[in-house]
Design a protein around this motif. Structure first.
Motif, mmCIF file in Angstrom:
data_model
loop_
_atom_site.group_PDB
_atom_site.id
_atom_site.type_symbol
_atom_site.label_atom_id
_atom_site.label_comp_id
_atom_site.label_asym_id
_atom_site.label_seq_id
_atom_site.Cartn_x
_atom_site.Cartn_y
_atom_site.Cartn_z
ATOM 1 N N VAL A 51 0.841 -1.203 -0.104
ATOM 2 C CA VAL A 51 0.050 0.147 -0.016
ATOM 3 C C VAL A 51 0.830 1.395 0.144
ATOM 4 N N ALA A 52 0.532 2.386 -0.988
ATOM 5 C CA ALA A 52 1.328 3.376 -1.066
ATOM 6 C C ALA A 52 1.142 4.421 0.280
ATOM 7 N N PRO A 53 2.136 4.664 0.666
ATOM 8 C CA PRO A 53 1.982 5.596 1.976
ATOM 9 C C PRO A 53 1.499 7.189 1.441
ATOM 10 N N PRO A 54 0.622 7.828 2.363
ATOM 11 C CA PRO A 54 0.075 9.184 1.994
ATOM 12 C C PRO A 54 1.249 10.002 1.241
ATOM 13 N N ALA A 55 0.756 10.608 0.169
ATOM 14 C CA ALA A 55 1.693 11.674 -0.575
ATOM 15 C C ALA A 55 2.145 12.638 0.340
ATOM 16 N N ASP A 56 1.140 13.251 1.343
ATOM 17 C CA ASP A 56 1.371 14.274 2.058
ATOM 18 C C ASP A 56 2.216 14.046 3.358
ATOM 19 N N VAL A 57 2.620 12.981 3.709
ATOM 20 C CA VAL A 57 3.378 12.501 4.763
ATOM 21 C C VAL A 57 4.688 11.890 4.461
ATOM 22 N N VAL A 58 5.918 12.320 4.791
ATOM 23 C CA VAL A 58 7.161 11.678 4.366
ATOM 24 C C VAL A 58 6.942 10.316 5.292
ATOM 25 N N PRO A 59 7.265 8.997 4.501
ATOM 26 C CA PRO A 59 7.496 7.942 5.273
ATOM 27 C C PRO A 59 8.550 7.864 5.988
ATOM 28 N N GLU A 60 8.416 6.980 7.259
ATOM 29 C CA GLU A 60 9.638 6.623 7.997
ATOM 30 C C GLU A 60 10.292 5.602 7.344
ATOM 31 N N ALA A 61 11.625 5.501 7.395
ATOM 32 C CA ALA A 61 12.508 4.612 6.804
ATOM 33 C C ALA A 61 12.803 3.358 7.836
ATOM 34 N N PRO A 62 12.089 2.540 7.551
ATOM 35 C CA PRO A 62 12.384 1.231 8.310
ATOM 36 C C PRO A 62 13.835 0.709 8.609
ATOM 37 N N PRO A 63 14.266 0.203 10.015
ATOM 38 C CA PRO A 63 15.444 -0.146 9.952
ATOM 39 C C PRO A 63 15.702 -1.548 9.425
ATOM 40 N N MET A 64 16.954 -2.066 9.263
ATOM 41 C CA MET A 64 17.304 -3.382 8.669
ATOM 42 C C MET A 64 17.021 -4.392 9.628
ATOM 43 N N VAL A 65 15.823 -5.188 9.919
ATOM 44 C CA VAL A 65 15.755 -6.128 10.950
ATOM 45 C C VAL A 65 15.086 -7.329 10.187
ATOM 46 N N LEU A 66 15.899 -8.481 10.361
ATOM 47 C CA LEU A 66 15.536 -9.693 9.539
ATOM 48 C C LEU A 66 14.695 -10.516 10.192
ATOM 49 N N ALA A 67 13.628 -11.045 9.316
ATOM 50 C CA ALA A 67 12.640 -12.193 9.704
ATOM 51 C C ALA A 67 13.442 -13.463 10.245
ATOM 52 N N PRO A 68 13.114 -14.075 11.106
ATOM 53 C CA PRO A 68 13.771 -15.442 11.433
ATOM 54 C C PRO A 68 13.473 -16.594 10.663
ATOM 55 N N VAL A 69 14.041 -16.784 9.380
ATOM 56 C CA VAL A 69 13.652 -17.552 8.403
ATOM 57 C C VAL A 69 14.892 -18.202 7.907
ATOM 58 N N THR A 70 14.947 -19.459 7.526
ATOM 59 C CA THR A 70 16.136 -20.101 6.829
ATOM 60 C C THR A 70 16.193 -19.331 5.567
ATOM 61 N N GLU A 71 17.553 -19.830 4.996
ATOM 62 C CA GLU A 71 17.997 -19.130 3.537
ATOM 63 C C GLU A 71 17.212 -19.660 2.537
ATOM 64 N N SER A 72 17.000 -20.947 2.700
ATOM 65 C CA SER A 72 15.891 -21.483 1.572
ATOM 66 C C SER A 72 14.459 -21.061 1.429
ATOM 67 N N ASP A 73 14.067 -20.693 2.867
ATOM 68 C CA ASP A 73 12.740 -19.962 3.008
ATOM 69 C C ASP A 73 12.806 -18.749 2.553
ATOM 70 N N ALA A 74 13.743 -18.126 2.969
ATOM 71 C CA ALA A 74 13.882 -16.562 2.393
ATOM 72 C C ALA A 74 13.805 -16.467 0.806
ATOM 73 N N ARG A 75 14.804 -17.225 0.354
ATOM 74 C CA ARG A 75 14.840 -17.415 -1.263
ATOM 75 C C ARG A 75 13.217 -17.652 -1.992
ATOM 76 N N ALA A 76 12.684 -18.538 -1.115
ATOM 77 C CA ALA A 76 11.470 -18.794 -1.653
ATOM 78 C C ALA A 76 10.518 -17.694 -1.496
ATOM 79 N N GLN A 77 10.498 -17.073 -0.463
ATOM 80 C CA GLN A 77 9.529 -16.349 -0.051
ATOM 81 C C GLN A 77 9.858 -14.913 -1.115
ATOM 82 N N ASN A 78 11.244 -14.491 -1.173
ATOM 83 C CA ASN A 78 11.621 -13.495 -2.003
ATOM 84 C C ASN A 78 11.056 -13.533 -3.567
ATOM 85 N N ALA A 79 11.469 -14.743 -3.973
ATOM 86 C CA ALA A 79 10.802 -15.063 -5.354
ATOM 87 C C ALA A 79 9.447 -14.880 -5.733
ATOM 88 N N LYS A 80 8.523 -14.866 -4.409
ATOM 89 C CA LYS A 80 7.308 -14.490 -4.626
ATOM 90 C C LYS A 80 6.596 -13.437 -4.955
#
Length: 383
Positions: A51-80
């Motif tokens: 969902v696009a954030p509102p055009a009149d509100v500067v979005p907050e930059a999210p930090p780099m926090v990783l979900a606890p998934v295996t490398e193979s699961d991450a590749r499968a999810q990223n491919a989707k």
């Protein structure tokens, strides 16, 4: 028994009951497979469109926090995650607005991000550098190169670039690798671009899954890296119009790697592996006898693998604002002299020279065209 002259109804009844059994079996098997798919494949469901954030509100930059998934699961999810090509726009060239030590500090911040995020790989480094520049132009991020790179580095986790808060800076690359990254950073700060990633402000490798990946649009894939932008207005060219500071200050975490940051912080430069004036591995400034301090002669070792155009950037940086400056560079370290008293062999081995004399209104850069071919012969040293 059957009616006289009639047909038996028994075979029809058997055919009908047989097909009914097959139909029930198919439905049952399908239900089992669907249930198993829901149970085992829920992790790999296609992502909903962010969902696009509102055009009149500067979005907050999210930090780099990783979900606890295996490398193979991450590749499968990223491919989707669908690759969005609609509205893809190449970045505009960026030229750093400041000069002198500020530009050199910005270059070292950018070089550190390039090297520690992409390793000693020119293409990957340029992609990382483009993301940093994209962020500096976007209102959701700090407005300086060093500010973008080290945003959130005071936290133990959750910084924007993980190398700034996970201890990676304690690992040292070779001086040659560090200098190649600095050369690449110089090019990016002098108008170079990496068009393949467009206006991406986020990226990650395909074997991890940051929590923010669901909320952004995947717009480019470079080797094993995926690049993202915000959906809606904040991912369009209109959002990348911010002025970038030309006065980058020192970063304490970079002092051990960059003497220019150490000097500005009042720290000893001995902790840094490269001379403060280094162009590649070594750069020695010599003021000749009988000359004033404003007439500098610089003898420099250059990186043979660097783009020859980057030698000009190095010369301009080291000469600074001096009205007179003579810069000479050699890619062969054994033939680099320490003074004007050089042999004919040393002079013939010179790879690049730059001379500026504001009083005479003269400025010229020349290459050794037996080493670096130039399309314009006027750029070749005379032999």
């Amino acid at each position: 028994m059957r009616p006289e002259g009639g047909e038996s109804t028994l075979p029809l009844r058997r055919d009908w009951t047989g097909w009914l059994f097959v139909l029930i079996a198919v439905v049952a098997i399908g239900a089992v497979l669907y249930a198993n798919g829901e149970k085992n494949g829920a992790r790999y469901m296609a992502r909903p469109h962010p969902v696009a954030p509102p055009a009149d509100v500067v979005p907050e930059a999210p930090p780099m926090v990783l979900a606890p998934v295996t490398e193979s699961d991450a590749r499968a999810q990223n491919a989707k995650i669908a690759l969005v090509t609609k509205g893809f726009v190449a970045p505009r060239p960026f030229v750093y607005g400041g000069g002198g030590d500020a530009k050199a500090r910005a270059r070292d911040c950018l070089a550190a991000a390039m090297l520690y995020e992409a390793g000693d790989d020119a293409k990957g480094q340029q992609a990382v550098g483009q993301v940093v520049i994209n962020r500096a132009r976007h209102p959701a991020f700090p407005k300086s190169i060093c500010g973008v790179v080290f945003q959130g580095s005071e936290r133990v986790t959750g910084c924007q670039f993980t190398f700034t808060c996970d201890g990676a800076l304690n690992r040292r690359y070779s001086d040659a690798a560090w200098q190649r990254a600095r050369n690449n950073a110089d090019l990016m700060l002098s108008g170079g671009t990496y068009p393949a990633i467009g206006l991406a402000t986020h990226y990650h490798t395909d074997w991890v899954r940051p929590y923010w990946s669901d909320s952004l649009e995947k717009i480019a894939i470079v080797d094993t890296h995926l690049f993202f932008r915000w959906p809606g207005y904040w991912g369009t060219p209109g959002a990348f119009r911010g002025a970038v500071s030309g006065d980058d200050g020192p970063i304490a975490k970079l002092a051990a790697l960059s003497p220019l940051h150490a000097i500005a912080l009042g720290l000893p430069t001995e902790i840094a592996p490269v001379d403060a004036n280094a162009a590649v591995g070594e750069a020695r400034v010599v003021v000749g006898a009988g000359e004033t301090a404003g007439r500098d002669t610089i003898y420099t070792q250059l990186d043979r693998k660097a783009a020859p155009e980057s030698f000009v950037t190095t010369a301009l940086r080291l000469c600074g604002d001096k009205p007179y400056c003579k810069f000479m560079g050699w890619t062969n370290p054994t033939l680099k002299p320490d003074s004007d008293a050089m042999s004919d062999t040393q002079r013939a081995a010179m790879s690049f020279s730059y001379l500026r004399d504001d009083k005479a209104g003269f400025e010229k850069a020349l290459w050794n065209c037996s080493e670096y071919r130039r399309d314009d012969v006027r750029q070749c040293m005379k032999r």
